[in-house]
Design a protein around this motif. Sequence first.
Motif, PDB file in Angstrom:
ATOM      1  N   ALA A   4       0.851  -1.191   0.000  1.00  0.00           N
ATOM      2  CA  ALA A   4       0.000   0.000   0.000  1.00  0.00           C
ATOM      3  C   ALA A   4       0.879   1.231   0.000  1.00  0.00           C
ATOM      4  O   ALA A   4       2.036   1.189   0.447  1.00  0.00           O
ATOM      5  N   LYS A   5       0.323   2.322  -0.494  1.00  0.00           N
ATOM      6  CA  LYS A   5       1.099   3.549  -0.429  1.00  0.00           C
ATOM      7  C   LYS A   5       1.100   4.061   1.008  1.00  0.00           C
ATOM      8  O   LYS A   5       0.199   3.739   1.801  1.00  0.00           O
ATOM      9  N   PRO A   6       2.095   4.821   1.403  1.00  0.00           N
ATOM     10  CA  PRO A   6       2.169   5.300   2.790  1.00  0.00           C
ATOM     11  C   PRO A   6       0.929   6.099   3.183  1.00  0.00           C
ATOM     12  O   PRO A   6       0.288   6.728   2.348  1.00  0.00           O
ATOM     13  N   GLY A   7       0.601   6.015   4.465  1.00  0.00           N
ATOM     14  CA  GLY A   7      -0.504   6.824   4.986  1.00  0.00           C
ATOM     15  C   GLY A   7      -1.687   6.036   5.478  1.00  0.00           C
ATOM     16  O   GLY A   7      -2.659   6.614   5.965  1.00  0.00           O
ATOM     17  N   PHE A   8      -1.623   4.699   5.386  1.00  0.00           N
ATOM     18  CA  PHE A   8      -2.716   3.854   5.863  1.00  0.00           C
ATOM     19  C   PHE A   8      -2.222   2.950   6.994  1.00  0.00           C
ATOM     20  O   PHE A   8      -1.044   2.605   7.071  1.00  0.00           O
ATOM     21  N   VAL A   9      -3.146   2.554   7.873  1.00  0.00           N
ATOM     22  CA  VAL A   9      -2.833   1.633   8.963  1.00  0.00           C
ATOM     23  C   VAL A   9      -3.862   0.504   8.966  1.00  0.00           C
ATOM     24  O   VAL A   9      -4.925   0.611   8.359  1.00  0.00           O
ATOM     25  N   GLY A  10      -3.505  -0.607   9.629  1.00  0.00           N
ATOM     26  CA  GLY A  10      -4.444  -1.706   9.799  1.00  0.00           C
ATOM     27  C   GLY A  10      -4.658  -2.564   8.571  1.00  0.00           C
ATOM     28  O   GLY A  10      -5.629  -3.310   8.507  1.00  0.00           O
ATOM     29  N   TRP A  11      -3.744  -2.493   7.596  1.00  0.00           N
ATOM     30  CA  TRP A  11      -3.955  -3.162   6.312  1.00  0.00           C
ATOM     31  C   TRP A  11      -3.078  -4.401   6.138  1.00  0.00           C
ATOM     32  O   TRP A  11      -2.874  -4.872   5.005  1.00  0.00           O
ATOM     33  N   ASP A  12      -2.565  -4.950   7.212  1.00  0.00           N
ATOM     34  CA  ASP A  12      -1.683  -6.109   7.122  1.00  0.00           C
ATOM     35  C   ASP A  12      -2.278  -7.221   6.264  1.00  0.00           C
ATOM     36  O   ASP A  12      -3.487  -7.502   6.333  1.00  0.00           O
ATOM     37  N   MET A  13      -1.451  -7.880   5.482  1.00  0.00           N
ATOM     38  CA  MET A  13      -1.882  -9.040   4.711  1.00  0.00           C
ATOM     39  C   MET A  13      -2.380 -10.096   5.670  1.00  0.00           C
ATOM     40  O   MET A  13      -1.701 -10.443   6.640  1.00  0.00           O
ATOM     41  N   HIS A  14      -3.555 -10.626   5.424  1.00  0.00           N
ATOM     42  CA  HIS A  14      -4.111 -11.640   6.314  1.00  0.00           C
ATOM     43  C   HIS A  14      -3.603 -13.012   5.913  1.00  0.00           C
ATOM     44  O   HIS A  14      -3.544 -13.359   4.727  1.00  0.00           O
ATOM     45  N   ILE A  15      -3.251 -13.809   6.895  1.00  0.00           N
ATOM     46  CA  ILE A  15      -2.670 -15.123   6.655  1.00  0.00           C
ATOM     47  C   ILE A  15      -3.600 -16.037   5.866  1.00  0.00           C
ATOM     48  O   ILE A  15      -3.148 -16.945   5.162  1.00  0.00           O
ATOM     49  N   ALA A  16      -4.914 -15.802   5.953  1.00  0.00           N
ATOM     50  CA  ALA A  16      -5.892 -16.655   5.258  1.00  0.00           C
ATOM     51  C   ALA A  16      -6.787 -15.844   4.322  1.00  0.00           C
ATOM     52  O   ALA A  16      -7.861 -16.300   3.948  1.00  0.00           O
ATOM     53  N   TYR A  17      -6.357 -14.634   3.951  1.00  0.00           N
ATOM     54  CA  TYR A  17      -7.107 -13.765   3.040  1.00  0.00           C
ATOM     55  C   TYR A  17      -8.476 -13.385   3.594  1.00  0.00           C
ATOM     56  O   TYR A  17      -9.372 -13.014   2.823  1.00  0.00           O
ATOM     57  N   LEU A  18      -8.677 -13.454   4.897  1.00  0.00           N
ATOM     58  CA  LEU A  18     -10.009 -13.159   5.423  1.00  0.00           C
ATOM     59  C   LEU A  18     -10.273 -11.660   5.382  1.00  0.00           C
ATOM     60  O   LEU A  18      -9.379 -10.845   5.630  1.00  0.00           O
ATOM     61  N   PRO A  19     -11.510 -11.262   5.103  1.00  0.00           N
ATOM     62  CA  PRO A  19     -11.831  -9.838   4.938  1.00  0.00           C
ATOM     63  C   PRO A  19     -11.988  -9.145   6.285  1.00  0.00           C
ATOM     64  O   PRO A  19     -12.907  -9.440   7.045  1.00  0.00           O
ATOM     65  N   GLN A  20     -11.102  -8.211   6.583  1.00  0.00           N
ATOM     66  CA  GLN A  20     -11.165  -7.444   7.827  1.00  0.00           C
ATOM     67  C   GLN A  20     -10.898  -5.967   7.531  1.00  0.00           C
ATOM     68  O   GLN A  20     -10.098  -5.315   8.191  1.00  0.00           O
ATOM     69  N   MET A  21     -11.612  -5.452   6.548  1.00  0.00           N
ATOM     70  CA  MET A  21     -11.378  -4.073   6.135  1.00  0.00           C
ATOM     71  C   MET A  21     -11.835  -3.063   7.185  1.00  0.00           C
ATOM     72  O   MET A  21     -11.468  -1.890   7.111  1.00  0.00           O
ATOM     73  N   TYR A  22     -12.595  -3.511   8.176  1.00  0.00           N
ATOM     74  CA  TYR A  22     -12.997  -2.582   9.233  1.00  0.00           C
ATOM     75  C   TYR A  22     -11.791  -2.114  10.047  1.00  0.00           C
ATOM     76  O   TYR A  22     -11.863  -1.117  10.761  1.00  0.00           O
ATOM     77  N   LYS A  23     -10.664  -2.806   9.927  1.00  0.00           N
ATOM     78  CA  LYS A  23      -9.451  -2.434  10.660  1.00  0.00           C
ATOM     79  C   LYS A  23      -8.616  -1.380   9.932  1.00  0.00           C
ATOM     80  O   LYS A  23      -7.694  -0.817  10.504  1.00  0.00           O
ATOM     81  N   VAL A  24      -8.926  -1.139   8.666  1.00  0.00           N
ATOM     82  CA  VAL A  24      -8.101  -0.262   7.835  1.00  0.00           C
ATOM     83  C   VAL A  24      -8.538   1.188   7.999  1.00  0.00           C
ATOM     84  O   VAL A  24      -9.740   1.486   8.071  1.00  0.00           O
ATOM     85  N   GLY A  25      -7.580   2.085   8.055  1.00  0.00           N
ATOM     86  CA  GLY A  25      -7.906   3.504   8.139  1.00  0.00           C
ATOM     87  C   GLY A  25      -6.753   4.366   7.686  1.00  0.00           C
ATOM     88  O   GLY A  25      -5.633   3.876   7.443  1.00  0.00           O
ATOM     89  N   LEU A  26      -7.009   5.647   7.542  1.00  0.00           N
ATOM     90  CA  LEU A  26      -5.956   6.618   7.277  1.00  0.00           C
ATOM     91  C   LEU A  26      -5.193   6.888   8.567  1.00  0.00           C
ATOM     92  O   LEU A  26      -5.802   6.990   9.648  1.00  0.00           O
ATOM     93  N   ALA A  27      -3.885   6.982   8.474  1.00  0.00           N
ATOM     94  CA  ALA A  27      -3.076   7.219   9.668  1.00  0.00           C
ATOM     95  C   ALA A  27      -3.439   8.548  10.312  1.00  0.00           C
ATOM     96  O   ALA A  27      -3.647   9.552   9.616  1.00  0.00           O
ATOM     97  N   ALA A  28      -3.546   8.529  11.637  1.00  0.00           N
ATOM     98  CA  ALA A  28      -3.919   9.746  12.367  1.00  0.00           C
ATOM     99  C   ALA A  28      -2.756  10.738  12.364  1.00  0.00           C
ATOM    100  O   ALA A  28      -1.601  10.348  12.310  1.00  0.00           O
TER     101      ALA A  28
END
Length: 552
Positions: A528-552
């Motif tokens: 990802a381009k810099p400036g986002f948090v919570g976007w770690d690659m998931h070990i099983a590709y499970l959808p957890q986009m609720y964790k992703v956000g713009l860095a504070a």
Amino acid sequence: MTHETTRIHPAALMYAEEEKAGKLSRREFLARTTALGVTAATAYGLIGAAQPAQAGGHAQQGGTIRMQMEVRALKDPRTFDWPQIAYFAHGWLEYLIEYNNDGSFAPMLLSSWDVNDDATVYTLNVRPGVTWNDGTPFTAADVARNIEGWCDRNVEGNSMAGRFAVLIDDATGTAIEGGIEIVDDLTVRLNLPASDISLIAGMSDYPAAVTPANFDPENMLGNPVGTGPYLPEGLEVGVRATLVRNEGHDWWGYAEGKGAFLDRIEYIDYGTDPSAWVAAAAADEVDMFYETTGEFIEIIEGIGWERTEIASGASIVIRPNQLAEVDGMTPYADKRVRQAIAMAIDNNVVLELGYNDRGEVARNQHVGPMHPAWADVPRIEYNPARALELLTEAGMADFEMDIVSIDDDWRKNTTDAVAAQLRDAGFNVKRTIIPGSTFWNDWTKYPFSSTDWNHRPLDTQILGLAYRSGEAWNESGFANAEFDALLAQANAIADADARREVMAELQQIMTDEGVTIQPYWRSLYRHAKPGFVGWDMHIAYLPQMYKVGLAA
């Protein structure tokens, strides 16, 4: 063990001692203990470790992310066969439980659960205060109804039936009488006829999205009732899908500090050629990739994007289908043909040529060292000369094997490497490459083709989904009564050391029968381009986009 009592499941204490003694990895320990109902915080405490901070802890509220991803058509979640479908649908259709990169299972629409000592009774505690986005309370009846639907083998393509086989009446193909019990508005009890350690893991997999009463898979966009924080704004298959925050829904996760930071999530489809993704990144058309593979890992970092990576049990299989007919015969029904294919392939070469050596070599058994009860069973010998002898004995030396793959980067390259080695051994091999838009329509039915498989935390899970007789995802056409009986036996053994004896027999059957070429385990990458948090690659590709956000 529930999340709201002080009782610690006896097995969890044993696992803690094994982790401290170095007999268990941290991920194995967390998967085993939290599957029993121990909270992640308690599990970390048992081994004297601090629980990592939640991803997205330094995110700001609001903003948009544009993610490169294949955009697929929606359908009944029980029949989801690729995580990309769930990445869109999970905006409003959530899960009872989630599986995390550290190995832990965490409550979502459940608040807690309890598993008795022999894994025959599961008590599921529904999270209080959750509502569907139409204002209807979410209750135990919703949980029971969904589990009953997961147990319906009569729904074509329902892979959840494979995860809940222990609760299914073979005569009717539906849930056994008394197996699913509504105790009260917030409690469901599962009464199993035999022990099964895998149900919690099964509830966390991406086809386990929870749907409302009167759910109509044909009208998911027209009537998007769900419990999640987002709504679908639009879906154009192969082009774009968009989720927007549901401002009118008091999502339960806000009070729990779960996130849902972004106002808008856009999934944009640039096809299967990674060079097109890199071009989109360079043109600032996307902010994040669904996954990065091969030589493109270095290329995308060259424009300043950031990387996350994780070693996993994700893999690829290049499998003959034992039931497939070709010109009026079933060429792969003969064990000698399948053994010959396996003997002609050096998996080290496949890893190097197919996946840039970014993983670990596997043994064609689809169980590996990352699984709790993996047994050290050798693969069939690599012997191309003997492989051709076997093929000749079977009368198939002149038969043309047509090996099919998608037209992407690593899956195509891996399949090419297998085909090249078969040709080097003297086999008659043709390669067919199909666009992704059509390949997936009949992915289980090709006579000989390659398919990628996700990481699953338990050793028995993938064997049940992919190789048990008659399962929806059994693409190899493998049907073996001894294998099925041993798998049921393994699912009833909670202790991994004891289960390993049965797992050794299962892995040996996979080897002796030449069921599949499963050449390596993959390390997974996302950029990802810099400036986002919570976007770690998931070990099983499970959808957890609720964790992703713009860095504070």
